[in-house]
Write a protein that holds these residues in place. Structure first.
Motif, PDB file in Angstrom:
ATOM      1  N   SER A  40      -7.774  23.363 -12.632  1.00 63.93           N
ATOM      2  CA  SER A  40      -9.203  23.426 -12.286  1.00 63.93           C
ATOM      3  C   SER A  40      -9.487  24.693 -11.477  1.00 63.93           C
ATOM      4  O   SER A  40     -10.586  25.242 -11.532  1.00 63.93           O
ATOM      5  CB  SER A  40      -9.630  22.180 -11.508  1.00 63.93           C
ATOM      6  N   SER A  49     -11.884  27.154 -19.270  1.00 64.42           N
ATOM      7  CA  SER A  49     -12.665  26.078 -18.668  1.00 64.42           C
ATOM      8  C   SER A  49     -11.858  24.807 -18.494  1.00 64.42           C
ATOM      9  O   SER A  49     -10.947  24.492 -19.270  1.00 64.42           O
ATOM     10  CB  SER A  49     -13.964  25.811 -19.419  1.00 64.42           C
ATOM     11  N   PHE A  50     -12.247  24.097 -17.454  1.00 70.94           N
ATOM     12  CA  PHE A  50     -11.625  22.838 -17.062  1.00 70.94           C
ATOM     13  C   PHE A  50     -12.704  21.775 -17.016  1.00 70.94           C
ATOM     14  O   PHE A  50     -13.819  22.046 -16.566  1.00 70.94           O
ATOM     15  CB  PHE A  50     -11.002  22.992 -15.662  1.00 70.94           C
ATOM     16  N   ILE A  51     -12.390  20.584 -17.459  1.00 72.63           N
ATOM     17  CA  ILE A  51     -13.354  19.489 -17.300  1.00 72.63           C
ATOM     18  C   ILE A  51     -12.598  18.199 -17.030  1.00 72.63           C
ATOM     19  O   ILE A  51     -11.568  17.927 -17.649  1.00 72.63           O
ATOM     20  CB  ILE A  51     -14.298  19.359 -18.523  1.00 72.63           C
TER      21      ILE A  51
END
Lengths: 373, 280
Positions: A40, A49-51
């Motif tokens: 993250s 991207s991180f989710i």
């Protein structure tokens, strides 16, 4: 790169970033959470991207969605989350979407022992999703190996358009070791083959020149269909047995025919060895030590550490076991990979050493098995 | 009649490949598909820029026929797949097509969380009040008291109010239309498509094959007529008493507000993180 003290989960993150991973979706779970926490922070630094998703089912779904968008993608979890992911691991296998699933194993079943190691997901990694499907599973035994096998997991995934499972365990994930990561330029990085024909000639599931057809990312002019149904070469649903048979032959063939490339191991097998110890993951560390102790007592013992566990490395196991009286298979489960070893070398030769109570198998326990008459 | 080649609708269909479709004659899903095509055509979007993601069920089959980047995923998971795709392709127009059971039962968790994130996906929930493909079992939107193949004594569950649920969960555009009011439906879909953020259109359809037959509601035409006679616009509803509104379908836009869209917010995080990295 300078040597430093690094955790296994951290090495997994470094390996993923070095391999070109630019998307992570996950759900917190011990003992894998460090992977999500670190990514993250790190992924946006490199434009990725991180989710954090609502559960593990959504996590693997988002990973597949991102991969369809042309980005190398990964998720990380442990046993309970891995069980939830099975549905869409099957989808990735059916639709041939590259992705990496890290499972830092803990003791199960169910919630089990969240902070204790296990190797109880060996069969789930192979057969957890319904239906026959090809799969690749790697299992590291050290921090350095975690880095290298994470890179390899991405490479194999991209090369063969297959989900690849990195089967770690709590010990390897949380252990810290001194490592010196190789410089990024020294690493061999594989990217998926781009579509090279005009869109109207493109078939996402058939290419006469290869058993791994190029995968065009969504949004770049190749409009096609992806489904979890059996499909024809264009991706549209089919119930025609000739088209289904063609898919099965190609999907399994692309893994089977490249076993030599996919399977990796380390052997320490002096000529004249009479006993073989076959191990993987954290247990390989105890096994290596046990072999050392046994040799000091003049036992003629060979050691085989498996890095690829699925497809099962039959060739090397058979070759080494043939020269031995006995084959010892220590595992932190009640005997899973031992079933494969038994299949290949015969039940009579195999001596299992099992522990599934959250404790690691000690070198002494393996040594005792070596010393048995 | 315009000739086949001249009809604008056909530009968006995989017409030589995948017709006839799997839906029963008279099904409302095709009307939703038509409304969606008209909305996209008016917006003039490039087919290459559109991704259509669906789950499982009768509605889940729609992407097969549409000439976009299409993905038919697992039951209930369309929004989760769509989320990953939208994160890495934020400029693409991502449309999720779901049925009521797909979006609200097995996919209920993904539905509320996609709404909570306000991610730029248009979710079209085709509500036929039943699990049609599996033969008419009760769904999360089957009205209380109705019959279904798994509710032979009448359904005792309360139906989910899809629009209220979406609003409460954080969706920033929420509308409902019926397949009878097809032109109105395409206007609602068009507004949902251009909305920045998570938009939901409940397209009220029907299933004459299962729900209609077991509840003795007649043919597809009868069920369409019922929609005509039992739905009111939001404006008309405002003037009606709760008793008068009993059993009525209210159509229109129920919620529209501006809130940062998820991938735009994340793009700022990437920008900040990369800038800090360059400084360091």
């Amino acid at each position: 790169m300078a040597a430093r003290l690094m955790q296994g989960n951290e090495a997994c993150v470094e390996g993923a970033l070095a391999a070109g991973c630019r998307f992570f979706a996950g759900y917190p779970i011990t003992p894998s959470s460090e992977i999500a926490e670190l990514l993250s922070r790190r992924l946006p630094q490199v434009g990725g991207s991180f989710i954090q998703m609502e559960d593990e089912i959504a996590s693997i779904a988002a990973v597949i969605g991102a991969s369809v968008g042309g980005v190398k993608a990964m998720t990380a979890t442990s046993g309970p989350g891995f069980s939830l992911m099975q549905e869409n691991i099957g989808y990735a296998a059916m639709a041939e979407i590259p992705c990496v699933i890290v499972n830092v194993q803990r003791t199960g079943p169910s919630t089990g022992l969240p902070t204790k190691p296990a190797q109880g997901d060996v069969m789930q990694a192979r057969w957890g999703t319904h239906g026959d499907h090809p799969i690749i599973v790697l299992s590291p035994s050290s921090v350095m190996e975690t880095f290298l096998l994470t890179v390899r997991a991405f490479n194999l995934s991209e090369k063969y358009r297959s989900p690849v499972i990195l089967l770690m365990d709590e010990v390897v994930g949380h252990m810290r070791e001194r490592v010196e990561l190789p410089p990024p330029e020294s690493l061999e990085i594989t990217n998926r083959v781009a579509a090279h024909v005009p869109p109207e000639w493109y078939f996402p599931f058939e290419d006469p020149s290869t058993d791994v057809p190029p995968l065009a990312p969504f949004g770049e002019g190749y409009r096609y269909h992806i489904t979890g149904l059996f499909h024809d070469r264009a991706g549209f649903p089919t119930e025609r047995v000739d088209e289904i048979d063609a898919w099965i032959a190609r999907a399994f063939g692309r893994i089977e025919q490249h076993r030599q490339d996919i399977i990796s191991w380390e052997e320490d097998f002096p000529a004249g060895s009479r006993v073989l110890v076959v191990a993987y993951g954290a247990t390989a560390r105890s096994a290596r030590h046990a072999v050392k102790l046994a040799r000091a007592k003049r036992y003629r013992v060979g050691f085989l550490k498996l890095e690829t566990i699925w497809p099962f490395p039959e060739e090397i196991t058979e070759r080494l076991a043939r020269q031995c009286r006995r084959v010892i298979v220590p595992e932190m489960n009640l005997g899973q990979l031992a079933l494969e070893v038994e299949r290949v070398v015969g039940r009579q030769k195999v001596r299992r050493v099992n522990l599934a109570n959250g404790e690691m198998i000690t070198p002494q326990q393996i040594l005792a098995a070596i010393e048995e008459k | 009649m315009r000739r086949y080649e001249e009809n604008r609708m056909y530009r968006y269909l995989r017409r030589h490949k995948k017709f006839p479709n799997v839906w029963c004659p008279g099904c409302g899903i095709g009307i939703v598909m038509g409304a969606l095509i008209r909305a996209i055509d008016r917006l003039g979007w490039e087919k290459d820029d559109i991704a259509m993601v669906s789950g499982i069920g009768c509605s889940g089959r729609m992407p097969v026929y549409m000439d976009f980047n299409t993905m038919h995923t697992t039951h209930g998971r369309a929004l989760a797949f769509a989320t990953g795709l939208k994160m890495v392709k934020p400029k693409m127009h991502v449309i999720a097509i779901m049925g009521d059971g797909d979006a609200l039962a097995i996919g209920g968790n993904h539905f509320i969380h996609a709404a909570r994130r306000n991610i730029g996906i248009t979710a079209i929930v085709i509500n036929n009040s039943i699990y049609g493909m599996t033969g008419g079992q009760y769904s999360p939107t089957t009205p209380t008291g109705s019959l279904a193949t798994t509710a032979p004594y009448g359904n005792i569950d309360q139906p989910f109010p899809i629009c209220e649920l979406a609003i409460a969960a954080g969706a920033t555009f929420v509308a409902r239309g019926t397949v009878y009011h097809a032109v109105e439906l395409d206007r609602l879909i068009e507004k949902a498509l251009v909305h920045e953020g998570f938009s939901v259109v409940e397209a009220v359809s029907y299933c004459h094959t299962t729900f209609g037959r077991i509840n003795k509601l007649g043919t597809a035409v009868d069920m369409l007529r019922w929609q005509k006679e039992n739905s009111v616009t939001r404006e008309a509803a405002a003037k009606m008493t709760p008793e008068q509104l009993q059993g009525k379908i209210v159509r229109g836009i129920f919620h529209e507000r501006e809130l940062p869209e998820y991938t735009a917010a994340y793009a700022k995080i990437i920008e900040q993180a990369m800038a800090a990295q360059r400084k360091a």
